[in-house]
Write an enzyme that holds these catalytic residues in place. Structure first.
Site, PDB file in Angstrom:
ATOM      1  N   SER A 165     -19.725 -25.251 -16.949  1.00 27.42           N
ATOM      2  CA  SER A 165     -18.797 -24.510 -16.023  1.00 27.42           C
ATOM      3  C   SER A 165     -17.813 -23.776 -16.999  1.00 27.42           C
ATOM      4  O   SER A 165     -16.955 -23.148 -16.598  1.00 27.42           O
ATOM      5  CB  SER A 165     -17.969 -25.319 -15.143  1.00 27.42           C
ATOM      6  OG  SER A 165     -17.372 -26.411 -15.898  1.00 27.42           O
ATOM      7  N   SER A 166     -18.000 -24.065 -18.491  1.00 28.01           N
ATOM      8  CA  SER A 166     -16.936 -23.280 -19.169  1.00 28.01           C
ATOM      9  C   SER A 166     -17.185 -21.843 -19.450  1.00 28.01           C
ATOM     10  O   SER A 166     -18.146 -21.500 -19.970  1.00 28.01           O
ATOM     11  CB  SER A 166     -17.042 -24.225 -20.760  1.00 28.01           C
ATOM     12  OG  SER A 166     -16.225 -23.528 -21.740  1.00 28.01           O
ATOM     13  N   PRO A 167     -16.060 -21.051 -19.409  1.00 28.92           N
ATOM     14  CA  PRO A 167     -16.096 -19.717 -19.636  1.00 28.92           C
ATOM     15  C   PRO A 167     -16.471 -19.429 -21.219  1.00 28.92           C
ATOM     16  O   PRO A 167     -16.870 -18.555 -21.581  1.00 28.92           O
ATOM     17  CB  PRO A 167     -15.017 -19.035 -19.069  1.00 28.92           C
ATOM     18  CG  PRO A 167     -14.037 -20.280 -19.141  1.00 28.92           C
ATOM     19  CD  PRO A 167     -14.674 -21.574 -18.748  1.00 28.92           C
TER      20      PRO A 167
END
Length: 197
Positions: A13-15
């Site tokens: 989920s990490s940009p």
């Protein structure tokens, strides 16, 4: 000659994992790396602070930084995508399944992050993950089915436990020779370390 091994701990989920992939991919090719894929989450026990639990000024600054980096890297990214925050476990288990099958797990990881951050898709939905995998030439239906296998679920928990034990607190984090490199803006330092050996 023995390949250099880099452990890659990242949240699906990490940009920042999304933004860092092109540069990391280039390092894999440059140094012919053996990458140990370890999906995980932020680790509060080690000092990691999930975005939505941070004070509002820090949340606001997060968007400022994302805007700077998406422009610097010329990558499509929606600052506040429709389905974020999200539960990243489902995507993580699909990536673990792909890795177990010897498939391009890192390409799948990037595709899932792209779906979340650029296409604003809900990656918690099985049909979305299946479609994302299919689009890069994988059997999405088979990989999605593997997500529920006990050994894949256990591997997800083991991956997070390993990240915790090795001192990971935020993602993405790379570990080379027991040295941590946290954040996509630290990949130059990882490159330097790999180049020294």
């Amino acid at each position: 000659m023995t390949k250099k091994t880099v452990y890659y701990y990242h949240a699906l989920s990490s940009p920042w994992a999304y933004l860092g992939w092109p540069q990391f991919k280039a390092l894999i090719e440059k140094h012919d790396l053996d990458v140990v894929v370890r999906p995980t989450r932020i680790v509060p026990d080690n000092g990691g602070v999930p975005l939505r639990s941070r004070p509002q000024p820090r949340q606001d600054y997060h968007a400022v930084e994302l805007d700077r980096w998406r422009k610097r890297l010329n990558m499509p990214l929606v600052l506040k995508p429709a389905h974020y925050p999200t539960n990243n476990e489902f995507s993580a288990r699909m990536v673990i399944a792909a890795d177990r099958e010897g498939l391009p797990a890192l390409e799948l990881s990037h595709a899932l992050l792209h779906a979340l951050w650029s296409e604003e898709l809900d990656v918690t939905q099985p049909e979305v993950r299946i479609d994302v995998a299919n689009r890069i030439g994988l059997d999405g239906t088979a990989l999605q089915a593997m997500e529920e296998e006990p050994e894949i679920v256990q591997a997800w928990h083991d991956s997070h436990a390993e990240a915790t034990a090795r001192g990971v607190f935020g993602t993405p984090t790379w570990i080379y020779k027991d040295v941590l490199y946290w954040g996509q803006d630290r990949l130059d330092f990882l490159d330097e370390a790999l180049s020294e050996d």
